[in-house]
Design a protein around this motif. Structure first.
Motif, PDB file in Angstrom:
ATOM      1  N   ASN A   1       0.867  -1.190   0.000  1.00 33.24           N
ATOM      2  CA  ASN A   1       0.000   0.000   0.000  1.00 33.24           C
ATOM      3  C   ASN A   1       0.896   1.229   0.000  1.00 33.24           C
ATOM      4  OD1 ASN A   1      -2.487  -1.552   0.381  1.00 33.24           O
ATOM      5  ND2 ASN A   1      -1.684  -1.952   2.436  1.00 33.24           N
ATOM      6  N   TRP A   2       0.973   1.917  -1.138  1.00 33.20           N
ATOM      7  CA  TRP A   2       1.924   3.026  -1.225  1.00 33.20           C
ATOM      8  C   TRP A   2       1.444   4.165  -2.117  1.00 33.20           C
ATOM      9  CZ3 TRP A   2       2.740   2.841  -6.388  1.00 33.20           C
ATOM     10  CH2 TRP A   2       2.885   1.624  -7.018  1.00 33.20           C
ATOM     11  N   ILE A   3       2.112   5.308  -1.877  1.00 34.42           N
ATOM     12  CA  ILE A   3       1.945   6.475  -2.739  1.00 34.42           C
ATOM     13  C   ILE A   3       3.215   6.531  -3.575  1.00 34.42           C
ATOM     14  CG2 ILE A   3       1.672   8.993  -2.808  1.00 34.42           C
ATOM     15  CD1 ILE A   3       0.547   8.722   0.121  1.00 34.42           C
ATOM     16  N   ASP A   4       3.070   6.709  -4.855  1.00 27.58           N
ATOM     17  CA  ASP A   4       4.201   6.643  -5.782  1.00 27.58           C
ATOM     18  C   ASP A   4       5.222   7.759  -5.525  1.00 27.58           C
ATOM     19  OD1 ASP A   4       5.609   5.364  -7.699  1.00 27.58           O
ATOM     20  OD2 ASP A   4       4.213   5.785  -9.347  1.00 27.58           O
ATOM     21  N   SER A   5       6.459   7.531  -5.994  1.00 22.03           N
ATOM     22  CA  SER A   5       7.525   8.513  -5.811  1.00 22.03           C
ATOM     23  C   SER A   5       8.167   8.818  -7.168  1.00 22.03           C
ATOM     24  CB  SER A   5       8.604   7.944  -4.894  1.00 22.03           C
ATOM     25  OG  SER A   5       9.297   6.892  -5.559  1.00 22.03           O
ATOM     26  N   PRO A   6       8.804  10.000  -7.289  1.00 16.93           N
ATOM     27  CA  PRO A   6       9.526  10.319  -8.538  1.00 16.93           C
ATOM     28  C   PRO A   6      10.602   9.264  -8.829  1.00 16.93           C
ATOM     29  CG  PRO A   6       9.317  12.277  -7.151  1.00 16.93           C
ATOM     30  CD  PRO A   6       8.827  11.119  -6.339  1.00 16.93           C
ATOM     31  N   THR A   7      11.292   8.781  -7.772  1.00 19.43           N
ATOM     32  CA  THR A   7      12.340   7.765  -7.968  1.00 19.43           C
ATOM     33  C   THR A   7      11.775   6.498  -8.612  1.00 19.43           C
ATOM     34  OG1 THR A   7      13.400   8.581  -5.970  1.00 19.43           O
ATOM     35  CG2 THR A   7      14.151   6.447  -6.791  1.00 19.43           C
ATOM     36  N   ALA A   8      10.662   6.005  -8.062  1.00 17.97           N
ATOM     37  CA  ALA A   8      10.065   4.774  -8.607  1.00 17.97           C
ATOM     38  C   ALA A   8       9.627   4.991 -10.053  1.00 17.97           C
ATOM     39  CB  ALA A   8       8.883   4.341  -7.746  1.00 17.97           C
ATOM     40  N   LYS A   9       9.107   6.196 -10.330  1.00 15.17           N
ATOM     41  CA  LYS A   9       8.678   6.492 -11.705  1.00 15.17           C
ATOM     42  C   LYS A   9       9.870   6.471 -12.659  1.00 15.17           C
ATOM     43  CE  LYS A   9       4.431   9.070 -10.822  1.00 15.17           C
ATOM     44  NZ  LYS A   9       4.075  10.324 -10.156  1.00 15.17           N
ATOM     45  N   GLU A  10      10.989   7.064 -12.212  1.00 14.40           N
ATOM     46  CA  GLU A  10      12.204   7.062 -13.050  1.00 14.40           C
ATOM     47  C   GLU A  10      12.720   5.646 -13.250  1.00 14.40           C
ATOM     48  OE1 GLU A  10      15.097   9.685 -11.202  1.00 14.40           O
ATOM     49  OE2 GLU A  10      13.598  11.316 -11.261  1.00 14.40           O
ATOM     50  N   MET A  11      12.707   4.857 -12.185  1.00 11.96           N
ATOM     51  CA  MET A  11      13.168   3.470 -12.286  1.00 11.96           C
ATOM     52  C   MET A  11      12.321   2.711 -13.307  1.00 11.96           C
ATOM     53  SD  MET A  11      13.722   2.753  -8.231  1.00 11.96           S
ATOM     54  CE  MET A  11      14.073   1.014  -8.299  1.00 11.96           C
ATOM     55  N   GLY A  12      11.006   2.903 -13.227  1.00 12.82           N
ATOM     56  CA  GLY A  12      10.101   2.247 -14.165  1.00 12.82           C
ATOM     57  C   GLY A  12      10.374   2.663 -15.601  1.00 12.82           C
ATOM     58  N   ALA A  13      10.648   3.971 -15.773  1.00 12.75           N
ATOM     59  CA  ALA A  13      10.882   4.499 -17.121  1.00 12.75           C
ATOM     60  C   ALA A  13      12.127   3.880 -17.758  1.00 12.75           C
ATOM     61  CB  ALA A  13      11.015   6.019 -17.056  1.00 12.75           C
ATOM     62  N   LYS A  14      13.086   3.487 -16.923  1.00 13.29           N
ATOM     63  CA  LYS A  14      14.335   2.902 -17.442  1.00 13.29           C
ATOM     64  C   LYS A  14      14.257   1.384 -17.591  1.00 13.29           C
ATOM     65  CE  LYS A  14      17.351   6.432 -15.459  1.00 13.29           C
ATOM     66  NZ  LYS A  14      17.617   6.716 -14.043  1.00 13.29           N
ATOM     67  N   MET A  15      13.166   0.787 -17.118  1.00 13.27           N
ATOM     68  CA  MET A  15      13.053  -0.680 -17.133  1.00 13.27           C
ATOM     69  C   MET A  15      12.564  -1.201 -18.469  1.00 13.27           C
ATOM     70  SD  MET A  15      11.321  -1.793 -13.572  1.00 13.27           S
ATOM     71  CE  MET A  15      12.370  -2.283 -12.212  1.00 13.27           C
TER      72      MET A  15
ATOM     73  N   SER B   1      -2.334   7.553  17.911  1.00 12.56           N
ATOM     74  CA  SER B   1      -2.912   8.723  18.579  1.00 12.56           C
ATOM     75  C   SER B   1      -3.630   9.636  17.585  1.00 12.56           C
ATOM     76  CB  SER B   1      -1.804   9.510  19.289  1.00 12.56           C
ATOM     77  OG  SER B   1      -0.881   9.989  18.335  1.00 12.56           O
ATOM     78  N   ALA B   2      -3.535   9.311  16.306  1.00 11.74           N
ATOM     79  CA  ALA B   2      -4.172  10.164  15.292  1.00 11.74           C
ATOM     80  C   ALA B   2      -5.615   9.722  15.020  1.00 11.74           C
ATOM     81  CB  ALA B   2      -3.355  10.125  14.012  1.00 11.74           C
ATOM     82  N   ASP B   3      -6.303  10.469  14.217  1.00 13.70           N
ATOM     83  CA  ASP B   3      -7.687  10.185  13.849  1.00 13.70           C
ATOM     84  C   ASP B   3      -7.789   8.792  13.209  1.00 13.70           C
ATOM     85  OD1 ASP B   3     -10.212  10.067  12.788  1.00 13.70           O
ATOM     86  OD2 ASP B   3     -10.069  11.951  11.640  1.00 13.70           O
ATOM     87  N   PRO B   4      -8.537   7.881  13.847  1.00 12.33           N
ATOM     88  CA  PRO B   4      -8.617   6.516  13.290  1.00 12.33           C
ATOM     89  C   PRO B   4      -9.315   6.448  11.932  1.00 12.33           C
ATOM     90  CG  PRO B   4     -10.129   6.765  15.139  1.00 12.33           C
ATOM     91  CD  PRO B   4      -9.291   8.013  15.097  1.00 12.33           C
ATOM     92  N   THR B   5     -10.043   7.508  11.583  1.00 10.43           N
ATOM     93  CA  THR B   5     -10.798   7.460  10.319  1.00 10.43           C
ATOM     94  C   THR B   5     -10.055   8.096   9.143  1.00 10.43           C
ATOM     95  OG1 THR B   5     -11.928   9.565  10.690  1.00 10.43           O
ATOM     96  CG2 THR B   5     -12.959   7.597  11.635  1.00 10.43           C
ATOM     97  N   THR B   6      -8.818   8.565   9.387  1.00 10.40           N
ATOM     98  CA  THR B   6      -8.048   9.211   8.313  1.00 10.40           C
ATOM     99  C   THR B   6      -7.968   8.331   7.070  1.00 10.40           C
ATOM    100  OG1 THR B   6      -6.688  10.393   9.890  1.00 10.40           O
ATOM    101  CG2 THR B   6      -5.761  10.119   7.686  1.00 10.40           C
ATOM    102  N   LYS B   7      -8.184   8.960   5.923  1.00 11.50           N
ATOM    103  CA  LYS B   7      -8.160   8.246   4.651  1.00 11.50           C
ATOM    104  C   LYS B   7      -7.159   8.921   3.726  1.00 11.50           C
ATOM    105  CE  LYS B   7     -11.151   9.540   1.548  1.00 11.50           C
ATOM    106  NZ  LYS B   7     -12.443   9.900   0.921  1.00 11.50           N
ATOM    107  N   ILE B   8      -6.304   8.132   3.074  1.00 11.55           N
ATOM    108  CA  ILE B   8      -5.340   8.707   2.128  1.00 11.55           C
ATOM    109  C   ILE B   8      -5.520   8.075   0.745  1.00 11.55           C
ATOM    110  CG2 ILE B   8      -3.617   9.216   3.932  1.00 11.55           C
ATOM    111  CD1 ILE B   8      -2.090   6.671   2.943  1.00 11.55           C
ATOM    112  N   LYS B   9      -5.054   8.802  -0.256  1.00 14.23           N
ATOM    113  CA  LYS B   9      -5.107   8.277  -1.622  1.00 14.23           C
ATOM    114  C   LYS B   9      -3.882   7.398  -1.858  1.00 14.23           C
ATOM    115  CE  LYS B   9      -7.381  11.021  -5.064  1.00 14.23           C
ATOM    116  NZ  LYS B   9      -7.278  12.009  -6.150  1.00 14.23           N
ATOM    117  N   LEU B  10      -4.062   6.272  -2.521  1.00 16.49           N
ATOM    118  CA  LEU B  10      -2.938   5.370  -2.783  1.00 16.49           C
ATOM    119  C   LEU B  10      -2.772   5.129  -4.289  1.00 16.49           C
ATOM    120  CD1 LEU B  10      -3.526   2.632  -0.042  1.00 16.49           C
ATOM    121  CD2 LEU B  10      -1.768   4.434  -0.028  1.00 16.49           C
ATOM    122  N   ASP B  11      -1.524   4.785  -4.675  1.00 19.85           N
ATOM    123  CA  ASP B  11      -1.258   4.412  -6.070  1.00 19.85           C
ATOM    124  C   ASP B  11      -1.069   2.904  -6.228  1.00 19.85           C
ATOM    125  OD1 ASP B  11      -1.134   7.121  -7.215  1.00 19.85           O
ATOM    126  OD2 ASP B  11       0.583   7.350  -5.864  1.00 19.85           O
ATOM    127  N   GLY B  12      -0.608   2.255  -5.149  1.00 23.78           N
ATOM    128  CA  GLY B  12      -0.467   0.796  -5.167  1.00 23.78           C
ATOM    129  C   GLY B  12      -1.197   0.230  -3.972  1.00 23.78           C
TER     130      GLY B  12
END
Ligand code: GDP
Ligand code: MN
Length: 303
Positions: free
Chosen positions: A194-208, A235-246
């Motif tokens: 479960n992750w949010i994408d990074s510029p590094t991963a995008k560059e790695m993919g582009a070279k693959m 200790s944070a809000d248990p209902t917090t929701k984030i957007k994911l790429d994977g």
């Protein structure tokens, strides 16, 4: 002879809402199962969503270990389905999978070796796709993917996740671990997919090469993605929701419409991603977003 009846389904009447019980929305729980854990079944049996609205689907490999899982699972199904009516599930389907297990061992050390990832996750994708395409019906509103080694979730899991009313949603998958040195029970992150994408991963993919895949959680392949596993804050809000790429598939709620649109688990490199991570990417290409709940935990078995 009477002509066979034609069955009509008005797909627009099939809802997926934040109040699924009131709308009598059906949930298909799908589990690829290489091993049977009693705690998995006990947890499933405790889900408070009306069991009359839940169908179960399993796919089990035809291996020695698979045969043992099959027998253990059937014994529990027989018990539950002949027990008190409110506890019975609406339907149960078990598929046996005749393909060879690409790995010699299901042990965690063997499963998680980097060189084994592509074949293993391609095989997992095919198992998930077979299970999905064989069991999803015209009345399925939601698909809940739940691995066979998920042994603890809140009983209100389905209602809790559905309440967000988003196409794809994952809780944070952790593990309870007994630390022998400290003699204490700790919790630690398990699912890194479960992750949010990074510029590094995008560059790695582009070279693959187009058949190569990016993997998460391997020191030899640092991606610098933001991992939801690292974001847990009690200790944070248990209902917090984030957007994911994977997303990972250990526990994953999907609106059936997403799968019906064609989003599946690519058993090949799809934008250099495979299996559940490839699924999130494919869903995104179909305009369906994925979300994660960093502070809502479910627990994976500790091997
Ligand atoms: P990990 O926790 O990410 O290392 O993945 P697992 O090995 O736990 O596999 C994910 C899910 O698929 C679990 O429910 C396994 O029991 C199941 N599984 C693993 N390998 C196979 C397989 O070859 N065939 C089928 N049908 N299920 C499998
Ligand atoms: Mn697992």
């Amino acid at each position: 002879r009477v002509a066979p009846p034609v069955v009509h389904y008005y797909m627009n009447n099939l809802t997926t809402s934040r109040t699924p019980i009131e709308n009598e929305e059906t949930v298909l729980i799908l589990t690829p199962m290489a091993r049977f854990y009693q705690e998995y079944w006990d947890n499933l049996a405790k889900l408070s969503y009306p069991h009359s609205l839940i169908s179960l689907g399993f796919i089990i490999p035809k291996t020695k270990e698979g045969n043992a899982a099959y027998a253990a699972l059937q014994a529990q199904i027989a018990k539950t389905q002949s027990g008190p009516k409110p506890k019975r599930f609406a339907a149960v389907t078990i598929l046996r999978q005749d393909t060879e297990n690409p790995l010699s061992s299901q042990a965690e050390t063997e499963r998680h070796k980097m060189e084994n990832q592509k074949v293993r996750r391609a095989a997992m994708s095919k198992a998930r796709n077979s299970l999905l395409f064989t069991t999803m019906g015209p009345t399925t509103s939601w698909v809940l993917w739940m691995d066979a080694d998920i042994i603890e979730t809140p009983p209100s899991l389905i209602q809790d996740l559905a309440a967000y009313d988003v196409p794809i949603i994952v809780p944070n998958c952790f593990q309870r671990h007994y630390d022998k040195e400290k003699k204490t029970s700790i919790i630690r992150e398990y699912d890194l997919n479960n992750w949010i994408d990074s510029p590094t991963a995008k560059e790695m993919g582009a070279k693959m090469g187009k058949d190569e895949i990016l993997l998460e959680g391997y020191g030899e392949m640092p991606t610098y993605r933001s991992l939801m596993a690292k974001m847990y804050d009690p200790s944070a809000d248990p209902t917090t929701k984030i957007k994911l790429d994977g997303v990972g598939g250990t526990t994953l709620l999907v609106k059936a419409e997403v799968h019906r649109d064609g989003a599946m688990f690519p058993p090949f490199a799809f934008y250099n991603l495979i299996e559940t991570e490839g699924f999130a990417k494919m869903a995104k290409r179909l305009n369906w977003e994925s979300f994660g709940l960093p502070n809502y935990l479910v627990f994976h078995y500790d091997e």
